[in-house]
Write an enzyme that holds these catalytic residues in place. Sequence first.
Site, PDB file in Angstrom:
ATOM      1  N   LYS A  80      18.336   1.536  -4.967  1.00  0.00           N
ATOM      2  CA  LYS A  80      17.826   1.041  -3.680  1.00  0.00           C
ATOM      3  C   LYS A  80      16.774  -0.033  -3.936  1.00  0.00           C
ATOM      4  O   LYS A  80      15.907   0.133  -4.804  1.00  0.00           O
ATOM      5  CB  LYS A  80      17.238   2.211  -2.881  1.00  0.00           C
ATOM      6  CG  LYS A  80      16.900   1.874  -1.431  1.00  0.00           C
ATOM      7  CD  LYS A  80      16.392   3.107  -0.681  1.00  0.00           C
ATOM      8  CE  LYS A  80      16.122   2.816   0.782  1.00  0.00           C
ATOM      9  NZ  LYS A  80      15.589   3.994   1.501  1.00  0.00           N
ATOM     10  N   SER A 155      17.779   4.641   6.041  1.00  0.00           N
ATOM     11  CA  SER A 155      17.690   3.287   5.526  1.00  0.00           C
ATOM     12  C   SER A 155      18.532   3.022   4.276  1.00  0.00           C
ATOM     13  O   SER A 155      18.857   1.880   3.992  1.00  0.00           O
ATOM     14  CB  SER A 155      16.240   2.950   5.226  1.00  0.00           C
ATOM     15  OG  SER A 155      15.744   3.784   4.193  1.00  0.00           O
ATOM     16  N   SER A 179      16.305   9.150   5.231  1.00  0.00           N
ATOM     17  CA  SER A 179      16.976   7.951   4.701  1.00  0.00           C
ATOM     18  C   SER A 179      17.862   8.173   3.482  1.00  0.00           C
ATOM     19  O   SER A 179      18.590   7.264   3.084  1.00  0.00           O
ATOM     20  CB  SER A 179      15.946   6.865   4.376  1.00  0.00           C
ATOM     21  OG  SER A 179      15.424   6.324   5.562  1.00  0.00           O
TER      22      SER A 179
END
Lengths: 497, 98
Positions: A80, A155, A179
């Site tokens: 990420k 997210s 997330s």
Amino acid sequence: MTDLTRLNAAETAATIASGEASAVEVTQAHLDRIGAVDEKVHAFLHVDTEGALKAAKAVDDKRAAGEKLGPLAGVPLALKDIFTTKGVPTTVGSKILDGWIPPYDATLTTRLRNAGIVILGKTNMDEFAMGSSTENSAYGPTGNPWDLTRIPGGSGGGSAAALASFQAPLAIGTDTGGSIRQPAAVTGTVGVKPTYGAVSRYGMVAFSSSLDQGGPCARTVLDAALLHEAIAGHDPMDSTSIDAPVPPVVEAARNGNVKGLRVGVVKEFSGEGYQAGVVERFNGAVELLRELGAEIVELSCPSFTYALAAYYLIAPSEASSNLARFDGLRYGIRVGDDGTRSAEEVTALTREAGFGPEVKRRIMLGTYALSSGYYDAYYGSAQKVRTLITRDFERSFGSVDVIISPTTPTTAFPIGERADDPMAMYLADLCTIPANLAGNSAMSVPCGLAPEDGLPVGLQIIAPALADDRLYRVGAAVEAGFIARWGHPLLEEAPTL
Amino acid sequence: MPGITREEVAHLGRLSRLELKDEELDHFASQLDEIIGAVARVSEVAGEDVPPTSHPLPLTNVMRPDEVRPSLTPAEALSGAPAQEQQRFKVPQILGED
């Protein structure tokens, strides 16, 4: 020859260790897959071809020299874009860090490298991890591999989409209000939010420091456990890092068993807003657990109905403070510095140009909640609700070993549907937020496809802090039970793209 | 509860160092109003006797030994600077002319 991108992480590591395929071949196969499908999916913001092949070569060299390889050596991973990577761009999905090249590695990045894990690149995300759809990325949305017109969650939508489209067998996410778990649920993958403080936050761009937690994403429960073990553990560089042994997560994942386990079903995690097919699949999971020998206990946690409201005061409040560091003076973009404007004016112009609408909303919401005259009613009350939620969990864990719920109230919604309706978007985190507020550990594991739309549904498992191994024990049992019922892992039903 | 006005958004924008555009003020006013209206219910539930929780871990003053250790070089620390001069971050004027 087998398609190396279809193997899970444990299989990939075994293939490399036995010499059946080299780490370079495995990495190249994934880079080729990214080249073939990521134009459609847009899971990656940056692919580090050179760095990945170099890391893979190092694993091959180590093996050739007869050195012992770690359990995930040579396995590719999608990281990420919230973790700093020395020499590789890190944007947090924001224009304000466009072009920034970090001069240091996050502790998590260092641990991945030390484990011989090959970082393929950086994945797309909602800007500053604020969102539930990855639509808030400044670099465009990511498609859900099950249906590219739908959101992959957020997210960490890029990380989950990379797994579900077989661009990487492992990924890293961060979970502030869901997330990691919500993207896992809507893409048919596995995602774990470890106990707060279990994985170092050093070099992880801060959103809400008392809630943010990095964790593993994978296609199987065992793979998530192997990655969990690689990244967790005390770090002196993070003052909130827990100085305690990592729970035996790998052993638990290898011994999935729920016989005699007390599993709590919380009544507040149901009712209005829950899609019929999600409820149906959740009930199927409850039935499976009962068949496997678990005792189902119904519980009530009245404070959970206030969790969403408390979260949308606490997280924005912390964010408004954390994001003050983006001032256009020391790193990132600078806008409007024409020699006549003051530093303060340049900062305001930079932040106006660099932040997207959701980030601005949350900074202002936090500023409002913390301002004098409103502090007690908003931030102060939210902190009290946090206490009540923690108490509800403590009381519940006196009578059950884990709590289960649907991970999200609905399956993946169409891209654009909630983009300009913040309150509708926030509801996606209804079931995941309580665990963040209390600092517990939690997992999402696939429990089927909703009959009405054929999209994945996730089962959330919540365990007390520092009892992360229970997640893996239950998750592995559920995973094995469903595979026996379906005849194959859920992701085999996903489109091949 | 009073609604969030355009002027309040402008004030929050100033406090937050956001040079908001005119068209953003109305849009954010209605959205923030809706969000604050929905989250205000937190004040209904907890009584005076409930202590606040600011953090899941009961930590205070975590210290490390004060030892010299490797760190970023000046060039590395300045590598992301929008502007630099003489090994320092170069920033717009901080104090007024007069």
